[in-house]
Design a protein around this motif. Structure first.
Motif, PDB file in Angstrom:
ATOM      1  N   MET A   1       0.647  -1.372  -0.010  1.00  0.00           N
ATOM      2  CA  MET A   1       0.113  -0.028  -0.091  1.00  0.00           C
ATOM      3  C   MET A   1       0.810   1.261   0.080  1.00  0.00           C
ATOM      4  SD  MET A   1      -3.327   0.908   2.625  1.00  0.00           S
ATOM      5  CE  MET A   1      -1.944   1.315   4.034  1.00  0.00           C
ATOM      6  N   GLN A   2       0.509   2.277  -0.874  1.00  0.00           N
ATOM      7  CA  GLN A   2       1.433   3.370  -0.643  1.00  0.00           C
ATOM      8  C   GLN A   2       1.122   4.311   0.701  1.00  0.00           C
ATOM      9  OE1 GLN A   2      -0.275   6.912  -3.172  1.00  0.00           O
ATOM     10  NE2 GLN A   2       1.589   6.711  -4.361  1.00  0.00           N
ATOM     11  N   LYS A   3       2.519   4.731   1.110  1.00  0.00           N
ATOM     12  CA  LYS A   3       2.550   5.485   2.213  1.00  0.00           C
ATOM     13  C   LYS A   3       2.135   6.962   1.914  1.00  0.00           C
ATOM     14  CE  LYS A   3       6.067   2.611   4.352  1.00  0.00           C
ATOM     15  NZ  LYS A   3       7.321   2.944   5.156  1.00  0.00           N
ATOM     16  N   LEU A   4       1.497   7.675   2.879  1.00  0.00           N
ATOM     17  CA  LEU A   4       1.102   8.955   2.676  1.00  0.00           C
ATOM     18  C   LEU A   4       1.977   9.759   3.548  1.00  0.00           C
ATOM     19  CD1 LEU A   4      -0.920  10.927   1.906  1.00  0.00           C
ATOM     20  CD2 LEU A   4      -2.257  10.546   3.860  1.00  0.00           C
ATOM     21  N   TYR A   5       2.361  10.805   3.173  1.00  0.00           N
ATOM     22  CA  TYR A   5       3.096  11.999   3.729  1.00  0.00           C
ATOM     23  C   TYR A   5       2.380  13.329   3.207  1.00  0.00           C
ATOM     24  CZ  TYR A   5       6.903   8.514   4.646  1.00  0.00           C
ATOM     25  OH  TYR A   5       7.322   7.376   5.116  1.00  0.00           O
ATOM     26  N   ALA A   6       2.707  14.410   4.262  1.00  0.00           N
ATOM     27  CA  ALA A   6       2.139  15.514   3.957  1.00  0.00           C
ATOM     28  C   ALA A   6       2.911  16.969   4.545  1.00  0.00           C
ATOM     29  CB  ALA A   6       0.764  15.783   4.507  1.00  0.00           C
ATOM     30  N   VAL A   7       2.406  18.106   4.378  1.00  0.00           N
ATOM     31  CA  VAL A   7       2.753  19.326   4.962  1.00  0.00           C
ATOM     32  C   VAL A   7       1.758  19.960   5.281  1.00  0.00           C
ATOM     33  CG1 VAL A   7       3.088  20.447   2.579  1.00  0.00           C
ATOM     34  CG2 VAL A   7       4.261  21.360   4.882  1.00  0.00           C
ATOM     35  N   LEU A   8       1.578  20.482   6.507  1.00  0.00           N
ATOM     36  CA  LEU A   8       0.424  21.193   7.016  1.00  0.00           C
ATOM     37  C   LEU A   8       0.788  22.590   7.232  1.00  0.00           C
ATOM     38  CD1 LEU A   8      -0.110  18.264   7.871  1.00  0.00           C
ATOM     39  CD2 LEU A   8      -1.212  19.070   9.931  1.00  0.00           C
ATOM     40  N   GLY A   9       0.085  23.635   6.885  1.00  0.00           N
ATOM     41  CA  GLY A   9       0.407  24.873   6.859  1.00  0.00           C
ATOM     42  C   GLY A   9      -0.770  25.961   6.416  1.00  0.00           C
ATOM     43  N   ASP A  10      -0.752  27.235   6.736  1.00  0.00           N
ATOM     44  CA  ASP A  10      -1.517  28.199   6.153  1.00  0.00           C
ATOM     45  C   ASP A  10      -0.874  29.526   6.126  1.00  0.00           C
ATOM     46  OD1 ASP A  10      -3.639  29.611   5.223  1.00  0.00           O
ATOM     47  OD2 ASP A  10      -4.431  29.660   7.368  1.00  0.00           O
ATOM     48  N   PRO A  11      -0.312  30.023   4.763  1.00  0.00           N
ATOM     49  CA  PRO A  11      -0.901  29.480   3.644  1.00  0.00           C
ATOM     50  C   PRO A  11       0.099  28.495   3.263  1.00  0.00           C
ATOM     51  CG  PRO A  11       0.801  31.370   3.375  1.00  0.00           C
ATOM     52  CD  PRO A  11       0.404  31.186   4.748  1.00  0.00           C
ATOM     53  N   ILE A  12      -0.306  27.424   2.260  1.00  0.00           N
ATOM     54  CA  ILE A  12       0.688  26.227   1.906  1.00  0.00           C
ATOM     55  C   ILE A  12       0.665  26.224   0.351  1.00  0.00           C
ATOM     56  CG2 ILE A  12      -1.298  24.668   1.516  1.00  0.00           C
ATOM     57  CD1 ILE A  12       2.063  24.238   3.402  1.00  0.00           C
ATOM     58  N   ALA A  13       0.170  26.883  -0.514  1.00  0.00           N
ATOM     59  CA  ALA A  13       0.189  26.913  -1.980  1.00  0.00           C
ATOM     60  C   ALA A  13       1.508  26.978  -2.537  1.00  0.00           C
ATOM     61  CB  ALA A  13      -0.788  27.798  -2.671  1.00  0.00           C
ATOM     62  N   HIS A  14       2.288  27.810  -1.625  1.00  0.00           N
ATOM     63  CA  HIS A  14       3.914  28.206  -2.066  1.00  0.00           C
ATOM     64  C   HIS A  14       4.565  27.133  -1.893  1.00  0.00           C
ATOM     65  CE1 HIS A  14       3.974  28.776   2.285  1.00  0.00           C
ATOM     66  NE2 HIS A  14       5.248  28.821   2.063  1.00  0.00           N
ATOM     67  N   SER A  15       4.423  26.194  -1.112  1.00  0.00           N
ATOM     68  CA  SER A  15       5.395  25.193  -0.746  1.00  0.00           C
ATOM     69  C   SER A  15       6.046  24.386  -1.611  1.00  0.00           C
ATOM     70  CB  SER A  15       4.857  24.470   0.428  1.00  0.00           C
ATOM     71  OG  SER A  15       5.745  23.330   0.809  1.00  0.00           O
ATOM     72  N   MET A  16       7.394  24.142  -1.878  1.00  0.00           N
ATOM     73  CA  MET A  16       7.896  23.434  -2.944  1.00  0.00           C
ATOM     74  C   MET A  16       8.250  21.890  -2.241  1.00  0.00           C
ATOM     75  SD  MET A  16       8.618  24.651  -5.776  1.00  0.00           S
ATOM     76  CE  MET A  16       6.928  25.210  -5.655  1.00  0.00           C
ATOM     77  N   SER A  17       7.780  21.735  -0.846  1.00  0.00           N
ATOM     78  CA  SER A  17       8.126  20.320  -0.236  1.00  0.00           C
ATOM     79  C   SER A  17       7.539  19.106  -0.979  1.00  0.00           C
ATOM     80  CB  SER A  17       7.419  20.435   1.290  1.00  0.00           C
ATOM     81  OG  SER A  17       8.063  21.255   1.910  1.00  0.00           O
ATOM     82  N   PRO A  18       6.227  19.319  -1.530  1.00  0.00           N
ATOM     83  CA  PRO A  18       5.537  18.101  -2.409  1.00  0.00           C
ATOM     84  C   PRO A  18       6.551  17.892  -3.690  1.00  0.00           C
ATOM     85  CG  PRO A  18       3.985  19.669  -1.522  1.00  0.00           C
ATOM     86  CD  PRO A  18       5.193  20.429  -1.291  1.00  0.00           C
ATOM     87  N   VAL A  19       7.056  18.901  -4.210  1.00  0.00           N
ATOM     88  CA  VAL A  19       7.844  18.789  -5.495  1.00  0.00           C
ATOM     89  C   VAL A  19       9.014  17.829  -5.109  1.00  0.00           C
ATOM     90  CG1 VAL A  19       9.117  19.661  -7.417  1.00  0.00           C
ATOM     91  CG2 VAL A  19       6.747  20.668  -6.661  1.00  0.00           C
ATOM     92  N   MET A  20       9.541  18.439  -3.930  1.00  0.00           N
ATOM     93  CA  MET A  20      11.036  17.962  -3.589  1.00  0.00           C
ATOM     94  C   MET A  20      10.707  16.457  -3.091  1.00  0.00           C
ATOM     95  SD  MET A  20      13.552  19.867  -0.804  1.00  0.00           S
ATOM     96  CE  MET A  20      12.798  19.593   0.544  1.00  0.00           C
ATOM     97  N   HIS A  21       9.978  16.119  -2.179  1.00  0.00           N
ATOM     98  CA  HIS A  21       9.923  14.851  -1.537  1.00  0.00           C
ATOM     99  C   HIS A  21       9.103  13.695  -2.293  1.00  0.00           C
ATOM    100  CE1 HIS A  21      11.354  15.695   2.371  1.00  0.00           C
ATOM    101  NE2 HIS A  21      10.341  16.856   2.378  1.00  0.00           N
ATOM    102  N   ASN A  22       8.215  14.234  -3.387  1.00  0.00           N
ATOM    103  CA  ASN A  22       7.712  13.130  -4.287  1.00  0.00           C
ATOM    104  C   ASN A  22       8.799  12.768  -5.371  1.00  0.00           C
ATOM    105  OD1 ASN A  22       4.990  12.946  -3.355  1.00  0.00           O
ATOM    106  ND2 ASN A  22       4.467  14.925  -4.213  1.00  0.00           N
ATOM    107  N   ASP A  23       9.847  13.841  -5.595  1.00  0.00           N
ATOM    108  CA  ASP A  23      10.713  13.359  -6.420  1.00  0.00           C
ATOM    109  C   ASP A  23      12.077  12.465  -5.762  1.00  0.00           C
ATOM    110  OD1 ASP A  23      12.788  13.962  -9.011  1.00  0.00           O
ATOM    111  OD2 ASP A  23      13.969  14.316  -7.230  1.00  0.00           O
ATOM    112  N   LEU A  24      11.928  12.752  -4.599  1.00  0.00           N
ATOM    113  CA  LEU A  24      12.879  11.828  -3.783  1.00  0.00           C
ATOM    114  C   LEU A  24      12.371  10.252  -3.644  1.00  0.00           C
ATOM    115  CD1 LEU A  24      14.268  13.928  -0.969  1.00  0.00           C
ATOM    116  CD2 LEU A  24      15.320  13.110  -2.754  1.00  0.00           C
ATOM    117  N   PHE A  25      11.156  10.207  -3.409  1.00  0.00           N
ATOM    118  CA  PHE A  25      10.325   8.951  -3.267  1.00  0.00           C
ATOM    119  C   PHE A  25      10.581   8.321  -4.584  1.00  0.00           C
ATOM    120  CE2 PHE A  25       7.197  11.006   0.088  1.00  0.00           C
ATOM    121  CZ  PHE A  25       7.987  10.608   0.943  1.00  0.00           C
ATOM    122  N   GLY A  26      10.417   8.904  -5.786  1.00  0.00           N
ATOM    123  CA  GLY A  26      10.707   8.296  -7.104  1.00  0.00           C
ATOM    124  C   GLY A  26      12.158   8.023  -7.330  1.00  0.00           C
TER     125      GLY A  26
END
Length: 276
Positions: A1-26
């Motif tokens: 099963m696929q593991k789930l990770y996230a970043v919590l914040g407000d605002p959050i649309a500017h965050s590059m964390s999803p781009v960075m970590h999803n690339d690392l997972f791949g």
């Protein structure tokens, strides 16, 4: 099963964390996905409870939740507890464990460009979770003189008094800090001021800045905040928040997976997405 990770914040649309970590997972062949989650202050507890209930593997915490999240965790690392802020959470057998990689990530990024930072009189602007992490990490690294500037003196005094490391510190108002700005060899801006690409505000005036001062801003999107641009235009050497972002992210990734990721890959990826 696929593991789930996230970043919590407000605002959050500017965050590059999803781009960075999803690339690392791949890159490391990990079956996981990282999501940005907009969480308001008043719903933080419910959000954490929900994430725990669905078995999230881990998540990052950003503004304005780094300090507020602590009561909702099962365990807090001693350094994070001393700092009073958490930016990384790991789910270990259903228990949410909080850590702070902000300060150590900042120091790791700073020392790639400034070898003598320990010997420079330093000014930290702000007194939030990121400021506490950076102040504690720099004190632990051996910085002897480090002043604090914040609109609320009480919060800055708490950082000064609660730090377990010996460091000489004055707490200044904005006006007072502006008058003595030329005394510093390193200035670190830790507030969200300038985070918006349309922002023109600055945390304080740089009128008395010495051009030999190294000026740092932990904002990385935009790459150059109005504060950094002003310092650069006055001849100062500057560093944006990208190195801190990359190194704190690398430390978080290691906590989640046990893998030390390629920080050069991370930096290049984020830069490409920011147009830098």
């Amino acid at each position: 099963m696929q593991k789930l990770y996230a970043v919590l914040g407000d605002p959050i649309a500017h965050s590059m964390s999803p781009v960075m970590h999803n690339d690392l997972f791949g890159a490391y062949g990990i079956h996981a996905h990282y999501h940005p989650l907009l969480v308001k202050k008043e719903t933080l507890q419910e959000a954490v409870t929900g994430l725990k209930a669905i078995g999230i593997s881990g998540f990052n915490v950003t503004v304005p939740h780094k300090e507020r999240i602590i009561p909702f965790l099962d365990y807090v690392d001693p350094l994070a507890a001393a700092i009073g802020a958490v930016n990384t959470v790991v789910n270990i057998e259903g228990k949410l464990q909080g850590y702070n990689t902000d300060g150590t990530g900042y120091v790791a990024g700073l020392q790639t460009v400034l070898s003598d930072f320990k010997d420079r009189r330093t000014l930290v602007i702000g007194a939030g979770g990121a400021a506490r992490g950076i102040y504690f990490a720099l004190a632990a690294a051996g910085v002897q003189q480090m002043d604090l500037c914040n609109r609320t003196a009480e919060k800055a005094e708490l950082i000064k008094n609660e730090c377990p490391y010996e460091v000489e510190t004055n707490v200044y108002s904005k006006d007072m800090a502006e008058k003595v700005l030329s005394q510093y060899g390193l200035i670190i801006q830790t507030t969200p001021i300038g985070m918006s690409s349309a922002a023109t505000d600055m945390p304080l005036s740089l009128q008395h800045l010495d051009s030999k001062t190294f000026v740092s801003d932990i904002i990385y999107n935009p790459l150059y905040s109005p504060f950094l641009l002003a310092a650069k235009n006055m001849g100062a050497e500057v560093q944006n928040g990208l190195p801190m972002f990359v190194y704190q992210g690398a430390l978080a990734f290691e906590l989640w997976t046990g893998i030390k990721p390629d920080t050069n890959r991370m930096k290049k990826l984020v830069l490409s997405h920011l147009g830098g």
